[in-house]
Design a protein around this motif. Structure first.
Motif, PDB file in Angstrom:
ATOM      1  N   LEU A  50       2.450   1.682  -7.132  1.00 18.36           N
ATOM      2  CA  LEU A  50       2.676   1.982  -5.786  1.00 18.36           C
ATOM      3  C   LEU A  50       4.080   1.921  -5.297  1.00 18.36           C
ATOM      4  CD1 LEU A  50      -0.307  -0.293  -4.254  1.00 18.36           C
ATOM      5  CD2 LEU A  50       0.246   2.213  -3.778  1.00 18.36           C
ATOM      6  N   ALA A  51       4.989   1.227  -5.682  1.00 19.12           N
ATOM      7  CA  ALA A  51       6.536   0.798  -5.447  1.00 19.12           C
ATOM      8  C   ALA A  51       7.134   2.164  -5.595  1.00 19.12           C
ATOM      9  CB  ALA A  51       6.938  -0.293  -6.196  1.00 19.12           C
ATOM     10  N   ARG A  52       6.539   2.954  -6.435  1.00 22.55           N
ATOM     11  CA  ARG A  52       7.382   4.492  -6.751  1.00 22.55           C
ATOM     12  C   ARG A  52       7.087   5.309  -5.758  1.00 22.55           C
ATOM     13  NH1 ARG A  52       6.047   5.566 -13.005  1.00 22.55           N
ATOM     14  NH2 ARG A  52       6.428   3.525 -13.975  1.00 22.55           N
ATOM     15  N   LEU A  53       5.830   5.091  -4.866  1.00 22.45           N
ATOM     16  CA  LEU A  53       5.566   5.992  -3.948  1.00 22.45           C
ATOM     17  C   LEU A  53       6.165   5.644  -2.542  1.00 22.45           C
ATOM     18  CD1 LEU A  53       1.715   5.903  -4.690  1.00 22.45           C
ATOM     19  CD2 LEU A  53       3.396   7.644  -5.540  1.00 22.45           C
ATOM     20  N   ASP A  54       6.386   7.049  -1.694  1.00 19.31           N
ATOM     21  CA  ASP A  54       6.779   6.786  -0.643  1.00 19.31           C
ATOM     22  C   ASP A  54       5.701   6.199   0.344  1.00 19.31           C
ATOM     23  OD1 ASP A  54       9.535   7.934  -0.796  1.00 19.31           O
ATOM     24  OD2 ASP A  54       8.577   9.890  -0.467  1.00 19.31           O
ATOM     25  N   PRO A  55       6.072   5.415   1.374  1.00 23.71           N
ATOM     26  CA  PRO A  55       5.023   4.828   2.096  1.00 23.71           C
ATOM     27  C   PRO A  55       4.011   6.009   2.794  1.00 23.71           C
ATOM     28  CG  PRO A  55       7.214   3.957   2.766  1.00 23.71           C
ATOM     29  CD  PRO A  55       7.358   5.061   1.862  1.00 23.71           C
ATOM     30  N   PRO A  56       2.910   5.847   2.958  1.00 25.71           N
ATOM     31  CA  PRO A  56       1.908   6.644   3.598  1.00 25.71           C
ATOM     32  C   PRO A  56       2.398   7.006   5.052  1.00 25.71           C
ATOM     33  CG  PRO A  56       0.772   4.787   2.919  1.00 25.71           C
ATOM     34  CD  PRO A  56       2.058   4.446   2.791  1.00 25.71           C
ATOM     35  N   GLU A  57       2.395   8.362   5.432  1.00 22.45           N
ATOM     36  CA  GLU A  57       2.645   8.856   6.507  1.00 22.45           C
ATOM     37  C   GLU A  57       1.513   8.676   7.421  1.00 22.45           C
ATOM     38  OE1 GLU A  57       4.432  12.626   6.723  1.00 22.45           O
ATOM     39  OE2 GLU A  57       6.091  12.158   5.248  1.00 22.45           O
ATOM     40  N   PHE A  58       1.846   8.829   8.851  1.00 22.80           N
ATOM     41  CA  PHE A  58       0.644   8.443   9.760  1.00 22.80           C
ATOM     42  C   PHE A  58      -0.594   9.030   9.689  1.00 22.80           C
ATOM     43  CE2 PHE A  58      -1.374   9.206  14.106  1.00 22.80           C
ATOM     44  CZ  PHE A  58      -1.439   8.144  14.287  1.00 22.80           C
ATOM     45  N   ALA A  59      -0.713  10.520   9.183  1.00 19.35           N
ATOM     46  CA  ALA A  59      -1.983  11.011   8.993  1.00 19.35           C
ATOM     47  C   ALA A  59      -2.862  10.524   7.869  1.00 19.35           C
ATOM     48  CB  ALA A  59      -1.793  12.700   8.689  1.00 19.35           C
ATOM     49  N   GLU A  60      -2.057  10.223   6.713  1.00 16.85           N
ATOM     50  CA  GLU A  60      -2.675   9.396   5.714  1.00 16.85           C
ATOM     51  C   GLU A  60      -3.051   8.046   6.090  1.00 16.85           C
ATOM     52  OE1 GLU A  60      -1.922   8.245   0.998  1.00 16.85           O
ATOM     53  OE2 GLU A  60      -0.227   8.876   2.082  1.00 16.85           O
ATOM     54  N   GLU A  61      -2.259   7.250   6.865  1.00 14.11           N
ATOM     55  CA  GLU A  61      -2.823   6.019   7.114  1.00 14.11           C
ATOM     56  C   GLU A  61      -4.097   6.116   8.089  1.00 14.11           C
ATOM     57  OE1 GLU A  61      -1.950   2.899   6.891  1.00 14.11           O
ATOM     58  OE2 GLU A  61      -0.334   3.081   5.740  1.00 14.11           O
ATOM     59  N   GLN A  62      -4.163   7.119   9.051  1.00 12.68           N
ATOM     60  CA  GLN A  62      -5.364   7.266   9.886  1.00 12.68           C
ATOM     61  C   GLN A  62      -6.465   7.726   8.878  1.00 12.68           C
ATOM     62  OE1 GLN A  62      -5.532   6.138  12.864  1.00 12.68           O
ATOM     63  NE2 GLN A  62      -3.496   6.222  13.506  1.00 12.68           N
ATOM     64  N   THR A  63      -6.376   8.644   8.032  1.00 17.75           N
ATOM     65  CA  THR A  63      -7.501   9.202   7.242  1.00 17.75           C
ATOM     66  C   THR A  63      -8.033   8.048   6.454  1.00 17.75           C
ATOM     67  OG1 THR A  63      -6.634  11.429   7.344  1.00 17.75           O
ATOM     68  CG2 THR A  63      -8.344  10.732   5.778  1.00 17.75           C
ATOM     69  N   LEU A  64      -7.294   7.263   5.882  1.00 22.53           N
ATOM     70  CA  LEU A  64      -7.558   5.949   4.944  1.00 22.53           C
ATOM     71  C   LEU A  64      -8.606   5.102   5.847  1.00 22.53           C
ATOM     72  CD1 LEU A  64      -4.401   5.529   2.680  1.00 22.53           C
ATOM     73  CD2 LEU A  64      -6.575   6.047   1.947  1.00 22.53           C
ATOM     74  N   GLY A  65      -8.402   4.988   7.047  1.00 15.47           N
ATOM     75  CA  GLY A  65      -9.152   4.182   7.622  1.00 15.47           C
ATOM     76  C   GLY A  65     -10.805   4.454   8.028  1.00 15.47           C
ATOM     77  N   PRO A 106     -14.373   1.480   1.690  1.00 18.20           N
ATOM     78  CA  PRO A 106     -13.150   0.741   2.274  1.00 18.20           C
ATOM     79  C   PRO A 106     -11.706   0.852   1.481  1.00 18.20           C
ATOM     80  CG  PRO A 106     -15.152  -0.339   2.563  1.00 18.20           C
ATOM     81  CD  PRO A 106     -15.435   0.718   1.413  1.00 18.20           C
ATOM     82  N   ARG A 107     -10.707   0.989   2.351  1.00 18.54           N
ATOM     83  CA  ARG A 107      -9.600   1.141   1.560  1.00 18.54           C
ATOM     84  C   ARG A 107      -9.177  -0.488   1.290  1.00 18.54           C
ATOM     85  NH1 ARG A 107      -4.935   2.366   5.897  1.00 18.54           N
ATOM     86  NH2 ARG A 107      -3.532   2.124   4.107  1.00 18.54           N
ATOM     87  N   THR A 108      -8.278  -0.417   0.617  1.00 20.30           N
ATOM     88  CA  THR A 108      -7.576  -1.666   0.197  1.00 20.30           C
ATOM     89  C   THR A 108      -5.937  -1.419   0.126  1.00 20.30           C
ATOM     90  OG1 THR A 108      -7.410  -0.955  -2.491  1.00 20.30           O
ATOM     91  CG2 THR A 108      -9.399  -1.953  -1.853  1.00 20.30           C
ATOM     92  N   ASP A 109      -5.351  -2.490  -0.303  1.00 21.31           N
ATOM     93  CA  ASP A 109      -3.899  -2.523  -0.318  1.00 21.31           C
ATOM     94  C   ASP A 109      -3.515  -1.292  -1.544  1.00 21.31           C
ATOM     95  OD1 ASP A 109      -3.686  -4.360   1.461  1.00 21.31           O
ATOM     96  OD2 ASP A 109      -2.969  -5.883   0.108  1.00 21.31           O
ATOM     97  N   ALA A 110      -4.177  -0.902  -2.417  1.00 23.92           N
ATOM     98  CA  ALA A 110      -4.111  -0.121  -3.330  1.00 23.92           C
ATOM     99  C   ALA A 110      -4.486   1.343  -3.125  1.00 23.92           C
ATOM    100  CB  ALA A 110      -4.600  -0.295  -4.740  1.00 23.92           C
ATOM    101  N   SER A 111      -5.003   1.697  -1.838  1.00 22.29           N
ATOM    102  CA  SER A 111      -5.649   2.900  -1.598  1.00 22.29           C
ATOM    103  C   SER A 111      -4.424   4.063  -1.150  1.00 22.29           C
ATOM    104  CB  SER A 111      -6.518   2.848  -0.332  1.00 22.29           C
ATOM    105  OG  SER A 111      -7.687   2.141  -0.626  1.00 22.29           O
ATOM    106  N   ARG A 112      -4.637   5.183  -1.716  1.00 28.94           N
ATOM    107  CA  ARG A 112      -3.723   6.356  -1.229  1.00 28.94           C
ATOM    108  C   ARG A 112      -4.697   7.469  -1.291  1.00 28.94           C
ATOM    109  NH1 ARG A 112       1.857   5.653  -1.005  1.00 28.94           N
ATOM    110  NH2 ARG A 112       1.496   7.829   0.107  1.00 28.94           N
ATOM    111  N   LEU A 113      -4.254   8.511  -0.596  1.00 33.37           N
ATOM    112  CA  LEU A 113      -4.974   9.928  -0.763  1.00 33.37           C
ATOM    113  C   LEU A 113      -4.197  10.570  -1.881  1.00 33.37           C
ATOM    114  CD1 LEU A 113      -5.292  10.880   2.873  1.00 33.37           C
ATOM    115  CD2 LEU A 113      -7.217   9.823   1.553  1.00 33.37           C
TER     116      LEU A 113
END
Length: 104
Positions: A56-71, A76-83
């Motif tokens: 996770l530390a290697r990745l850029d933080p999720p942008e707004f669209a990804e954050e919204q979609t993960l919801g 359910p999402r966790t701290d490890a969730s990404r698209l």
């Protein structure tokens, strides 16, 4: 190279092509558990994956669209969730990413 582990424990090793996302690689390989219904625009949530903390530390933080979609993912999402469509495959080289039990 990275691996995807299904909810039932099956692991598949994938070799991405240059510049591919995790979703692109998985869809090209026909992996069950990655749908990618929106084609990679971070709007459907059908490529939800769980990324190990050390990657996770290697990745850029999720942008707004990804954050919204993960919801709104099926599991359910966790701290490890990404698209997976937003995760460059090169950034998770050597990782084992977990798939949720379902995408819908």
């Amino acid at each position: 190279m990275f691996r995807l582990r299904s909810a039932d424990g099956n692991v598949i090793e994938l070799e991405p092509e240059h510049g591919e996302s995790v979703m692109d690689t998985a869809v090209r390989a026909g992996v069950d558990g990655i749908v990618g219904e929106c084609g990679g625009s971070a709007s459907c949530g059908t490529c939800h994956v769980f990324v190990p903390e050390e990657h996770l530390a290697r990745l850029d933080p999720p942008e707004f669209a990804e954050e919204q979609t993960l919801g709104y993912t099926a599991v359910p999402r966790t701290d490890a969730s990404r698209l997976a469509c937003q995760v460059p495959a090169a950034d998770v080289d050597g990782a084992v990413l977990d798939l949720p039990e379902r995408q819908y």
